[in-house]
Motif scaffolding. Structure first.
Motif, PDB file in Angstrom:
ATOM      1  N   LEU A  98       3.473  -2.914 -17.913  1.00 28.48           N
ATOM      2  CA  LEU A  98       2.548  -3.629 -17.023  1.00 28.48           C
ATOM      3  C   LEU A  98       1.104  -3.487 -17.509  1.00 28.48           C
ATOM      4  O   LEU A  98       0.338  -4.453 -17.515  1.00 28.48           O
ATOM      5  CB  LEU A  98       2.653  -3.090 -15.600  1.00 28.48           C
ATOM      6  CG  LEU A  98       3.713  -3.680 -14.699  1.00 28.48           C
ATOM      7  CD1 LEU A  98       3.779  -2.919 -13.388  1.00 28.48           C
ATOM      8  CD2 LEU A  98       3.453  -5.141 -14.449  1.00 28.48           C
ATOM      9  N   ILE A  99       0.742  -2.282 -17.899  1.00 28.70           N
ATOM     10  CA  ILE A  99      -0.620  -2.041 -18.392  1.00 28.70           C
ATOM     11  C   ILE A  99      -0.863  -2.821 -19.671  1.00 28.70           C
ATOM     12  O   ILE A  99      -1.906  -3.471 -19.835  1.00 28.70           O
ATOM     13  CB  ILE A  99      -0.872  -0.537 -18.570  1.00 28.70           C
ATOM     14  CG1 ILE A  99      -0.911   0.152 -17.202  1.00 28.70           C
ATOM     15  CG2 ILE A  99      -2.151  -0.285 -19.354  1.00 28.70           C
ATOM     16  CD1 ILE A  99      -0.904   1.664 -17.253  1.00 28.70           C
ATOM     17  N   ARG A 113       0.611  -6.439  -8.928  1.00 30.87           N
ATOM     18  CA  ARG A 113       1.859  -5.716  -9.205  1.00 30.87           C
ATOM     19  C   ARG A 113       1.587  -4.257  -9.567  1.00 30.87           C
ATOM     20  O   ARG A 113       2.318  -3.358  -9.151  1.00 30.87           O
ATOM     21  CB  ARG A 113       2.621  -6.408 -10.316  1.00 30.87           C
ATOM     22  CG  ARG A 113       3.956  -5.771 -10.556  1.00 30.87           C
ATOM     23  CD  ARG A 113       4.891  -6.646 -11.296  1.00 30.87           C
ATOM     24  NE  ARG A 113       6.066  -5.849 -11.607  1.00 30.87           N
ATOM     25  CZ  ARG A 113       6.877  -6.124 -12.581  1.00 30.87           C
ATOM     26  NH1 ARG A 113       6.684  -7.183 -13.328  1.00 30.87           N
ATOM     27  NH2 ARG A 113       7.918  -5.351 -12.815  1.00 30.87           N
ATOM     28  N   LEU A 114       0.538  -4.004 -10.343  1.00 27.23           N
ATOM     29  CA  LEU A 114       0.166  -2.622 -10.660  1.00 27.23           C
ATOM     30  C   LEU A 114      -0.194  -1.860  -9.396  1.00 27.23           C
ATOM     31  O   LEU A 114       0.215  -0.709  -9.208  1.00 27.23           O
ATOM     32  CB  LEU A 114      -1.018  -2.593 -11.635  1.00 27.23           C
ATOM     33  CG  LEU A 114      -0.685  -2.717 -13.112  1.00 27.23           C
ATOM     34  CD1 LEU A 114      -1.943  -2.999 -13.912  1.00 27.23           C
ATOM     35  CD2 LEU A 114       0.000  -1.465 -13.613  1.00 27.23           C
ATOM     36  N   TYR A 115      -0.949  -2.489  -8.512  1.00 27.02           N
ATOM     37  CA  TYR A 115      -1.322  -1.864  -7.250  1.00 27.02           C
ATOM     38  C   TYR A 115      -0.068  -1.510  -6.443  1.00 27.02           C
ATOM     39  O   TYR A 115       0.076  -0.394  -5.950  1.00 27.02           O
ATOM     40  CB  TYR A 115      -2.235  -2.812  -6.461  1.00 27.02           C
ATOM     41  CG  TYR A 115      -2.545  -2.344  -5.067  1.00 27.02           C
ATOM     42  CD1 TYR A 115      -3.471  -1.331  -4.848  1.00 27.02           C
ATOM     43  CD2 TYR A 115      -1.904  -2.910  -3.971  1.00 27.02           C
ATOM     44  CE1 TYR A 115      -3.755  -0.900  -3.560  1.00 27.02           C
ATOM     45  CE2 TYR A 115      -2.178  -2.487  -2.690  1.00 27.02           C
ATOM     46  CZ  TYR A 115      -3.104  -1.475  -2.485  1.00 27.02           C
ATOM     47  OH  TYR A 115      -3.375  -1.049  -1.216  1.00 27.02           O
ATOM     48  N   ARG A 116       0.850  -2.470  -6.347  1.00 27.57           N
ATOM     49  CA  ARG A 116       2.096  -2.216  -5.612  1.00 27.57           C
ATOM     50  C   ARG A 116       2.919  -1.116  -6.268  1.00 27.57           C
ATOM     51  O   ARG A 116       3.551  -0.324  -5.577  1.00 27.57           O
ATOM     52  CB  ARG A 116       2.915  -3.501  -5.519  1.00 27.57           C
ATOM     53  CG  ARG A 116       2.322  -4.508  -4.582  1.00 27.57           C
ATOM     54  CD  ARG A 116       3.168  -5.751  -4.524  1.00 27.57           C
ATOM     55  NE  ARG A 116       2.601  -6.697  -3.587  1.00 27.57           N
ATOM     56  CZ  ARG A 116       2.873  -7.985  -3.601  1.00 27.57           C
ATOM     57  NH1 ARG A 116       3.721  -8.473  -4.479  1.00 27.57           N
ATOM     58  NH2 ARG A 116       2.321  -8.790  -2.719  1.00 27.57           N
ATOM     59  N   PHE A 117       2.903  -1.080  -7.590  1.00 28.59           N
ATOM     60  CA  PHE A 117       3.624  -0.024  -8.307  1.00 28.59           C
ATOM     61  C   PHE A 117       3.082   1.347  -7.899  1.00 28.59           C
ATOM     62  O   PHE A 117       3.842   2.247  -7.578  1.00 28.59           O
ATOM     63  CB  PHE A 117       3.474  -0.219  -9.822  1.00 28.59           C
ATOM     64  CG  PHE A 117       4.155   0.857 -10.632  1.00 28.59           C
ATOM     65  CD1 PHE A 117       5.465   0.703 -11.033  1.00 28.59           C
ATOM     66  CD2 PHE A 117       3.485   2.014 -10.979  1.00 28.59           C
ATOM     67  CE1 PHE A 117       6.105   1.689 -11.769  1.00 28.59           C
ATOM     68  CE2 PHE A 117       4.103   3.010 -11.709  1.00 28.59           C
ATOM     69  CZ  PHE A 117       5.424   2.841 -12.114  1.00 28.59           C
ATOM     70  N   ILE A 123       3.916   7.118  -2.892  1.00 26.99           N
ATOM     71  CA  ILE A 123       4.566   7.570  -1.660  1.00 26.99           C
ATOM     72  C   ILE A 123       5.734   8.481  -2.001  1.00 26.99           C
ATOM     73  O   ILE A 123       5.905   9.547  -1.419  1.00 26.99           O
ATOM     74  CB  ILE A 123       5.007   6.370  -0.800  1.00 26.99           C
ATOM     75  CG1 ILE A 123       3.774   5.658  -0.250  1.00 26.99           C
ATOM     76  CG2 ILE A 123       5.937   6.809   0.321  1.00 26.99           C
ATOM     77  CD1 ILE A 123       4.062   4.322   0.394  1.00 26.99           C
ATOM     78  N   GLY A 124       6.530   8.096  -2.971  1.00 26.09           N
ATOM     79  CA  GLY A 124       7.661   8.928  -3.391  1.00 26.09           C
ATOM     80  C   GLY A 124       7.205  10.268  -3.938  1.00 26.09           C
ATOM     81  O   GLY A 124       7.783  11.309  -3.614  1.00 26.09           O
TER      82      GLY A 124
END
Length: 135
Positions: A98-99, A113-117, A123-124
């Motif tokens: 992604l990067i 998408r990076l933000y969501r990743f 969180i995990g």
């Protein structure tokens, strides 16, 4: 050798004009044993496809207008790699690709998408940290 179909399409595209068709024109069959679904093969597939791109763009027979598409080709390759790596749980590779894709062709949807990743995985990691710290 992986990705012979990719090499065929790149070679055809370098020699003959192609046209974009909207909609589905063919389907792939995915199954658990296919190379595209095996986590150990995905990084090899990305490397093989990059090698095909580099070899094709270094070929003197490749038209000059195609040689100018190197950064777009890399961006597309790494975006594809991120999709496939994420679908089989290779999150380290998903982030890496992604990067790289965003570096070669910055686009808003890639940054989202990076933000969501980061949200999804932080969180995990936070839950894991608290379990270790307090249990």
């Amino acid at each position: 050798r992986t990705c012979p179909d990719f090499e065929m399409w790149v070679r055809l595209g370098a020699r003959y004009p192609m046209k974009h068709e909207f909609g589905v024109v063919c389907k792939y069959r995915y199954h658990k044993g296919s190379e595209g679904q095996r986590p150990d093969v995905i990084p090899k597939m990305v490397a093989a496809k990059k090698s095909v791109i580099d070899k094709t763009l270094a070929d003197p027979k490749t038209p000059e207008h195609m040689k100018l598409l190197r950064t777009r080709a890399y961006a597309g390759l790494y975006h594809w790699g991120a999709n496939v790596a994420g679908s089989v749980g290779l999150y380290k590779y998903e982030l890496n690709y992604l990067i790289k894709s965003s570096y070669y062709l910055p686009q808003l949807h890639k940054f989202i998408r990076l933000y969501r990743f980061f949200i999804r995985h932080s969180i995990g990691y936070t839950k894991l940290y608290f379990r270790k710290a307090f249990l």
